[in-house]
Design a protein around this motif. Structure first.
Motif, mmCIF file in Angstrom:
data_model
loop_
_atom_site.group_PDB
_atom_site.id
_atom_site.type_symbol
_atom_site.label_atom_id
_atom_site.label_comp_id
_atom_site.label_asym_id
_atom_site.label_seq_id
_atom_site.Cartn_x
_atom_site.Cartn_y
_atom_site.Cartn_z
ATOM 1 N N ASP A 112 -5.218 5.380 11.827
ATOM 2 C CA ASP A 112 -4.861 4.723 13.089
ATOM 3 C C ASP A 112 -3.801 3.669 12.758
ATOM 4 O OD1 ASP A 112 -4.698 3.049 15.332
ATOM 5 O OD2 ASP A 112 -6.824 3.343 15.840
ATOM 6 N N ARG A 113 -2.578 3.900 13.171
ATOM 7 C CA ARG A 113 -1.468 3.030 12.753
ATOM 8 C C ARG A 113 -1.556 1.647 13.378
ATOM 9 N NH1 ARG A 113 2.148 5.811 9.800
ATOM 10 N NH2 ARG A 113 3.579 4.035 9.833
ATOM 11 N N GLU A 114 -2.350 1.503 14.433
ATOM 12 C CA GLU A 114 -2.467 0.189 15.085
ATOM 13 C C GLU A 114 -3.620 -0.655 14.536
ATOM 14 O OE1 GLU A 114 -0.678 0.430 19.500
ATOM 15 O OE2 GLU A 114 -2.646 1.375 19.264
ATOM 16 N N THR A 115 -4.577 -0.011 13.877
ATOM 17 C CA THR A 115 -5.720 -0.786 13.362
ATOM 18 C C THR A 115 -5.917 -0.619 11.856
ATOM 19 O OG1 THR A 115 -7.325 0.999 13.668
ATOM 20 C CG2 THR A 115 -6.956 -0.463 15.552
ATOM 21 N N GLY A 116 -5.237 0.338 11.250
ATOM 22 C CA GLY A 116 -5.422 0.576 9.820
ATOM 23 C C GLY A 116 -6.693 1.338 9.482
ATOM 24 N N ALA A 117 -7.403 1.807 10.498
ATOM 25 C CA ALA A 117 -8.668 2.509 10.244
ATOM 26 C C ALA A 117 -8.398 3.942 9.820
ATOM 27 C CB ALA A 117 -9.540 2.496 11.490
ATOM 28 N N THR A 118 -9.176 4.408 8.842
ATOM 29 C CA THR A 118 -9.047 5.779 8.352
ATOM 30 C C THR A 118 -10.243 6.590 8.803
ATOM 31 O OG1 THR A 118 -7.810 5.098 6.400
ATOM 32 C CG2 THR A 118 -8.964 7.218 6.278
ATOM 33 N N LYS A 119 -9.976 7.758 9.377
ATOM 34 C CA LYS A 119 -11.052 8.681 9.724
ATOM 35 C C LYS A 119 -10.941 9.898 8.814
ATOM 36 C CE LYS A 119 -13.115 11.127 13.553
ATOM 37 N NZ LYS A 119 -12.978 11.693 14.880
ATOM 38 N N SER A 156 -2.251 7.734 1.862
ATOM 39 C CA SER A 156 -0.864 7.382 1.577
ATOM 40 C C SER A 156 0.095 8.350 2.263
ATOM 41 C CB SER A 156 -0.620 7.396 0.064
ATOM 42 O OG SER A 156 -1.415 6.410 -0.566
ATOM 43 N N ARG A 157 -0.259 9.625 2.284
ATOM 44 C CA ARG A 157 0.590 10.601 2.959
ATOM 45 C C ARG A 157 0.534 10.420 4.477
ATOM 46 N NH1 ARG A 157 2.144 15.542 -0.028
ATOM 47 N NH2 ARG A 157 1.887 15.101 -2.253
ATOM 48 N N ALA A 158 -0.669 10.141 5.011
ATOM 49 C CA ALA A 158 -0.792 9.949 6.467
ATOM 50 C C ALA A 158 -0.067 8.686 6.907
ATOM 51 C CB ALA A 158 -2.269 9.873 6.852
ATOM 52 N N ALA A 159 -0.170 7.625 6.104
ATOM 53 C CA ALA A 159 0.411 6.330 6.487
ATOM 54 C C ALA A 159 1.904 6.269 6.175
ATOM 55 C CB ALA A 159 -0.322 5.205 5.752
ATOM 56 N N GLY A 160 2.351 7.127 5.276
ATOM 57 C CA GLY A 160 3.756 7.069 4.877
ATOM 58 C C GLY A 160 4.044 5.914 3.931
ATOM 59 N N VAL A 161 2.991 5.356 3.344
ATOM 60 C CA VAL A 161 3.177 4.270 2.382
ATOM 61 C C VAL A 161 2.100 4.410 1.315
ATOM 62 C CG1 VAL A 161 1.841 2.730 3.895
ATOM 63 C CG2 VAL A 161 3.256 1.745 2.097
ATOM 64 N N ARG A 162 2.471 4.159 0.046
ATOM 65 C CA ARG A 162 1.554 4.360 -1.071
ATOM 66 C C ARG A 162 0.590 3.180 -1.173
ATOM 67 N NH1 ARG A 162 -0.717 8.382 -3.789
ATOM 68 N NH2 ARG A 162 1.091 9.509 -2.991
ATOM 69 N N LEU A 163 -0.702 3.482 -1.082
ATOM 70 C CA LEU A 163 -1.739 2.451 -1.214
ATOM 71 C C LEU A 163 -2.166 2.400 -2.681
ATOM 72 C CD1 LEU A 163 -2.725 0.945 1.337
ATOM 73 C CD2 LEU A 163 -1.885 3.206 1.945
ATOM 74 N N THR A 164 -2.226 1.205 -3.250
ATOM 75 C CA THR A 164 -2.521 1.085 -4.681
ATOM 76 C C THR A 164 -3.720 0.181 -4.970
ATOM 77 O OG1 THR A 164 -0.942 -0.709 -4.859
ATOM 78 C CG2 THR A 164 -0.125 1.505 -5.364
ATOM 79 N N ALA A 165 -4.487 -0.156 -3.944
ATOM 80 C CA ALA A 165 -5.665 -0.999 -4.168
ATOM 81 C C ALA A 165 -6.848 -0.422 -3.397
ATOM 82 C CB ALA A 165 -5.391 -2.431 -3.724
ATOM 83 N N LEU A 166 -8.000 -0.388 -4.072
ATOM 84 C CA LEU A 166 -9.238 0.031 -3.413
ATOM 85 C C LEU A 166 -10.131 -1.182 -3.214
ATOM 86 C CD1 LEU A 166 -10.220 3.327 -5.295
ATOM 87 C CD2 LEU A 166 -8.773 3.031 -3.277
ATOM 88 N N PRO A 167 -10.883 -1.209 -2.113
ATOM 89 C CA PRO A 167 -10.930 -0.185 -1.070
ATOM 90 C C PRO A 167 -9.738 -0.270 -0.117
ATOM 91 C CG PRO A 167 -12.375 -1.986 -0.460
ATOM 92 C CD PRO A 167 -11.834 -2.311 -1.835
ATOM 93 N N MET A 168 -9.436 0.866 0.492
ATOM 94 C CA MET A 168 -8.369 0.907 1.494
ATOM 95 C C MET A 168 -8.971 0.525 2.843
ATOM 96 S SD MET A 168 -6.406 4.310 0.134
ATOM 97 C CE MET A 168 -7.937 5.238 0.001
ATOM 98 N N SER A 169 -9.433 -0.729 2.906
ATOM 99 C CA SER A 169 -10.080 -1.231 4.113
ATOM 100 C C SER A 169 -9.031 -1.385 5.204
ATOM 101 C CB SER A 169 -10.765 -2.558 3.808
ATOM 102 O OG SER A 169 -9.821 -3.470 3.298
ATOM 103 N N PRO A 170 -9.461 -1.382 6.454
ATOM 104 C CA PRO A 170 -8.480 -1.441 7.545
ATOM 105 C C PRO A 170 -7.506 -2.619 7.440
ATOM 106 C CG PRO A 170 -10.599 -0.765 8.398
ATOM 107 C CD PRO A 170 -10.825 -1.120 6.961
ATOM 108 N N PRO A 171 -7.960 -3.847 7.110
ATOM 109 C CA PRO A 171 -6.963 -4.925 7.008
ATOM 110 C C PRO A 171 -5.895 -4.630 5.952
ATOM 111 C CG PRO A 171 -9.172 -5.855 7.128
ATOM 112 C CD PRO A 171 -9.331 -4.367 6.965
ATOM 113 N N ARG A 172 -6.307 -4.027 4.848
ATOM 114 C CA ARG A 172 -5.361 -3.738 3.772
ATOM 115 C C ARG A 172 -4.362 -2.644 4.200
ATOM 116 N NH1 ARG A 172 -8.636 -3.511 -1.485
ATOM 117 N NH2 ARG A 172 -8.062 -5.651 -1.960
ATOM 118 N N VAL A 173 -4.859 -1.626 4.864
ATOM 119 C CA VAL A 173 -3.975 -0.537 5.303
ATOM 120 C C VAL A 173 -3.038 -1.035 6.404
ATOM 121 C CG1 VAL A 173 -3.904 1.742 6.399
ATOM 122 C CG2 VAL A 173 -5.618 1.264 4.634
#
Lengths: 747, 287
Positions: free
Chosen positions: A613-620, A722-739
């Motif tokens: 979800d590009r507006e909240t950073g939530a991953t489903k 990372s593919r869905a967001a179009g940006v490489r995530l490099t820290a876990l967890p990929m929590s919504p605030p971080r995304v």
């Protein structure tokens, strides 16, 4: 007894989805877990824990607590023995602190009282004077020369001088010339990653009941993955001889590695010794989070070079792990596992462990591997993206195979990675269309697996049923699998066999339920014990028939004459032989004791689709498929359960789970509300695809399956996000605030 | 610790007024029991209000509904007429906890717990609900909006109990909605939330609006600028962008383990926008 020396067999019982023997007990509540044991005259124990992440204990005054009506004993670290090896001393000092408290929640003292309420009230009366010290919880900060020193003098010899005293371990693995490899690459990517400490999240908190008599003989009932390990640790910590302590494992409500050590058991024994009464301790969920083992937190650099055709030319990784306040060797497993899926000419990994003011690390499924492989598989995925290559084809192109010199040294025997990748490629999931905002991720996973020490006993009952006594608590369906293998070997129905788990006085030593070892090693031992019993039954029949034992063979659950001079006799079934056993020499039983090699490494591939979800950073998580080589799946339901369970724990680890500390090192989220394991509605159906590439080291080809499934999810989900967001995530967890922050920064 | 189960509101108030020590009022208990277990409070007296006459009832009144303080979330969700009239209020209450918790948790308890993240409260404030409060001098009426005064603090005095909440009648072409953000799909506490209550004019434009945010300030926030942005308009992209900006501007959140201030500020606006579209559709509007 290798697989390829075995006659080819059509399995009759192995491979069937038999009814689980613990099912009725668990759904009706009859099963007895750690907290269900009680004894006449029992006291309740409670533990006082440090409110500071790091402090010197100046003094402990227990006078007022001892004086409280109903209090029967108070213990501190001074009640434990002094002399023992360093690793056991660390376990001891984790159970009750000595001199310093090393993390928020570190146990300081304990009380046994007539009720839990009195025990808790007594804790408030214990006066501990602390001198608070600066603390550090971040691994990179802990390695800096100016960091607060958690424990001094703990570094092993290979650690170079001049580093922070928190650095305790260093290791290096690999071969070839990475610099030459990078020079030959068309693209080199160098990235840094972090992963948070996560907890195993078993539903059953630690619980035990200890009872010691005035003669020093003691019994301990507890929830554990290994009663012998509990006996070894507790007898050393209490200064007892092993024979004086009998440990019985309860039914276990999850462990995942976290119940391979002790936390409350020595404390309960010390309280019982002092009070002269049985003492029960049950941890609260808060205590489980604050004071039992999370996995390591990590900071990892990975550099990989690739040609434009997708061949990896070299890979290096530097892994910095922290196993909390005590030395921890887990980084060596991460450093060995990091590149295990690849056939590489040049590979090098460097591992470091640093002390921090965090709880002592405990094993968590494939300890050390998920973090390392997350970092490596993220970089491989990014290389595939930038070079416009199919990530599955690239993995196939570089896959380790039989004969590959592994990144950690040994040459692989028959392994299932290539077959697993081919299965993923052929599966409809891989070709299914994705909508906008969705991404698909892929990762390989690897685990060593383990065999280890095992002792089992198999009895032929006079009514023709069979009893198996083994010593490994059943956390993944092992009782069913062991009964199946015995039934298979003996040629009798599964329903005729019952497997029970013995206490430490009833069998020889058994290593803990770890390393995905039980179905492999205990299974192997049970097959051998069955063959031992078969040989004895054939000898009895030979005596009845008056022929040589060699002239009797065992076929389909019965003894038959074989060979030219055996004569003709009707087959004698196991039940018939059993019924006559008292007249033919007495009870019949088979035994086996061994230290098993040949566990056989394990590979898996996970495929996952997510939507961000590009507006909240939530991953489903939309769709998830697990492919794994099980060697031979003895009970496929349980194998699928392991694969699904690993994926679920990995989803939690990837998206939300983390230990959160404040600046003073206090743990802020010691509960399931803010330590977010996935709930059922967070999860898609998880499809499990079992491959069966026989393990050469087991008569039925069995491979351990319990740990590999938690290795690929971190990278698979990170690659999908990372593919869905179009940006490489490099820290876990990929929590919504971080995304969301990453998406916002991207614009 | 003593436990009392009075049968009248007057008796309950008397018990509270005469207790010098720490008191807790127990309705569903889904917050009080958690506090007891965590050891954060050790009350001298617990007053269970579930046996007081009328407190378990949902009663039609003046075209709206009066909801007893001990009515559970599950009971609200099963009341078809209430769900039809105030779907946004009910969906907020039904997000509290789990299925099991829904069998106990109450709107009044959620309100009196004083959490800025309470799921039932934004919808009640958007609905202009009122609470009836019994005290030593008899009952008084108070707007729900005036009850929360800060984290863990409310305008309900220690010798008072909320006995019911009144949800008023509403005009035709009205709809409301509530959304919250949590990192999971359930069993969690709002990181940010938004309730929107709309009434449409006959031409499909918005005639009246109330927009309320939760978990982004010490109490719920009624964002009048967001309502102003909606009134006279349809929820088209430009209107929603104005509303979203107004909501984010009204946030005054904290950084904590559940989310950063930056995240809450951003997401509150997104939720308000999405809730507006749901409320608009429920009111019969179409874009």
């Amino acid at each position: 007894m290798a697989f390829d020396t075995e006659p080819k067999r059509d399995f009759k019982v192995v491979g069937r989805r038999v009814a689980r023997p613990d099912g009725i007990d668990k759904v009706t509540g009859r099963a007895l877990y750690g907290a269900d044991m009680s004894a006449p005259g029992m006291l309740m124990g409670a533990i006082l824990r440090s409110p500071h992440a790091h402090a010197e204990i100046v003094s402990i005054d227990v006078t007022a607590a001892v004086a409280l009506d109903g209090v029967k004993a108070v213990v501190t670290g001074a009640d434990f023995a002094d002399a023992m090896d360093a690793a056991t001393a660390d376990v001891r000092d984790n159970c009750l602190a000595r001199g310093k408290v090393l993390y928020d929640g570190h146990a300081v003292a304990a009380v046994a009282a007539a009720s839990g309420a009195i025990a808790r009230a007594a804790l408030d009366l214990i006066k501990v004077e602390y001198r608070v010290l600066p603390s550090v919880t971040d691994v990179d900060l802990a390695m800096r020369a100016d960091a607060p020193v958690v424990q001094a003098g703990r570094a092993v010899e290979v650690v170079p001088v001049g580093l922070s005293e928190n650095v305790t371990d260093h290791c290096e693995f690999g071969h070839g010339d990475p610099e030459a490899g990078f020079a030959a690459a068309d693209l080199v990517i160098d990235r840094s990653f972090t992963t948070a400490a996560t907890h195993q999240g078993y539903i059953e908190p630690h619980a035990c009941l200890a009872s010691m008599g005035p003669d020093g003989k003691a019994d301990l009932w507890c929830t554990t993955q290994g009663q012998w390990a509990v006996r070894t640790a507790c007898s050393a910590i209490l200064g007892m001889r092993a024979s004086q302590l009998r440990v019985t494992a309860s039914e276990i409500g999850g462990g995942f590695g976290g119940k391979t050590t002790v936390f409350i058991e020595p404390v309960a024994l010390a309280l019982s010794r002092k009070a002269g009464r049985p003492v029960k301790i049950v941890m609260s969920r808060t205590e489980v989070f604050r004071a039992t083992g999370p996995t390591v937190a990590s900071s990892i650099d990975v550099k990989i070079g690739m040609t434009k055709e997708g061949r990896i030319t070299a890979g290096t990784a530097t892994l910095r792990y922290t196993g909390g306040a005590f030395p921890c060797g887990t980084v060596a497993m991460g450093a060995q596992a990091a590149f295990a899926a690849y056939d590489l000419a040049a590979v090098r990994t460097f591992g470091w462990n640093a002390l921090t003011n965090r709880p002592k690390e405990a094993a968590y499924r494939a300890p050390g591997a998920p973090q390392a492989i997350y970092a490596v598989e993220s970089v491989v995925d990014e290389l595939c993206q930038k070079l416009a290559l199919d990530p599955l084809e690239v993995r196939l192109l570089n896959a380790a195979r039989e004969g590959t010199r592994s990144s950690y040294g040994p040459t692989f025997e028959a392994i299932g990675l290539e077959a697993t990748l081919e299965a993923a490629k052929a599966h409809p999931h891989y070709a299914a269309p994705l909508a906008a905002g969705q991404g698909r991720g892929l990762s390989c996973g690897f685990w060593f697996n383990f065999g280890g020490n095992t002792s089992v006993s198999l009895t032929i009952n006079t009514d023709g049923t069979v009893g198996i006594t083994e010593g490994n608590p059943d956390i993944g369906g092992s009782r069913a699998a062991i009964s199946q293998m015995a039934a298979e070997e003996l040629g009798i129905p599964y329903e005729q066999v019952r497997t029970v788990i013995a206490d430490t006085s009833s069998l020889g030593h058994n290593d803990v339920t770890d390393g995905s070892r039980v179905t492999f090693a205990v299974g192997l031992a049970v097959i051998k014990a069955a063959r031992d019993a078969i040989a004895k039954m054939c000898a009895r029949v030979a005596r009845i028939w008056g022929i040589d034992p060699e002239a009797v063979e065992w076929v389909d659950g019965a003894a038959r004459p074989t060979g030219p001079n055996a004569g003709t006799f009707p087959p004698m079934t196991l039940a018939e032989i059993a019924a006559l056993s008292f007249k033919t020499g007495g009870p019949i039983a088979g035994h086996h004791e061994s230290n098993a090699d040949g566990a056989g490494v394990s590979f898996g591939v996970h495929l996952v689709d997510v939507e961000v979800d590009r507006e909240t950073g939530a991953t489903k998580v939309l769709r998830y498929t697990v492919f794994q080589d099980a060697g031979k799946a003895v009970q496929p339901d349980y194998v699928e359960g392991q694969m699904q369970g690993g994926a679920v724990q990995g989803i939690g680890w990837a998206l939300n789970e983390e230990y959160i500390h404040d600046a003073e090192g206090h743990l802020l989220n010691p509960g399931f509300l803010d330590y977010r394991v996935p709930v059922a509605s967070d999860l898609p159906p998880i499809e499990a695809v079992i491959l069966e590439i026989p393990n050469p080291g087991h008569p039925y080809g069995v491979r351990g399956v319990g740990e590999t499934p938690i290795v690929p999810p971190l990278a698979a989900i990170a690659n999908a996000v990372s593919r869905a967001a179009g940006v490489r995530l490099t820290a876990l967890p990929m929590s919504p605030p971080r995304v969301l922050k990453a998406l916002t920064a991207q614009g | 610790m003593r436990y009392a189960r009075p049968e009248t509101a007057t008796e309950a108030v008397g018990l509270l007024a005469n207790e010098a020590g720490v008191t807790r009022v127990l309705a569903g208990g889904t917050d009080v029991l958690v506090q007891l277990r965590a050891g954060s409070v050790t009350p001298d007296l617990i007053v269970d209000i579930k046996r007081i006459a009328g407190l378990r009832a949902i009663t039609p009144e003046a075209g709206g509904f009066r909801i007893g303080a001990a009515v559970s979330g599950a009971e609200l969700g099963e009341h078809a007429a209430l769900c039809a009239l105030w779907p946004g209020v009910v969906e907020g209450c039904n997000l509290i906890g789990s299925t099991q918790v829904q069998g106990r948790a109450t709107m009044a308890g959620n309100l009196c717990n004083g959490s800025p993240a309470a799921d039932a409260v934004p919808g009640l404030v958007a609905a202009e609900a009122t609470a009836r409060i019994e005290g030593p001098t008899g009952p008084r009426e108070c707007a729900v909006a005036d009850i929360p005064t800060g984290p863990g603090k409310t305008a309900v005095q220690r010798d008072e109990i909320v006995t019911s909440i009144f949800l008023p009648a509403r005009p035709a072409r009205s709809g409301d909605a509530y959304l919250r953000f949590i990192p999971r799909t359930e069993m969690d506490i709002a990181v940010a939330s938004a309730a929107v209550n709309l009434t449409l004019a006959t031409d499909g434009t918005i005639a009246a609006a109330r927009v309320v945010l939760g978990a982004v300030a010490p109490t719920v926030v009624l964002v009048t600028e967001a309502a102003t942005a909606l009134i006279g308009n349809r929820p088209d992209a430009a209107t929603l962008a104005t509303l979203q900006a107004a909501c984010s501007a009204a946030c005054n959140p904290i950084d904590d383990k559940r989310g950063t201030a930056e995240f809450r500020t951003q997401v509150a606006g997104v939720l308000a926008k999405r809730a507006t579209l749901i409320a608009y559709a429920r009111a019969g509007g179409s874009l």
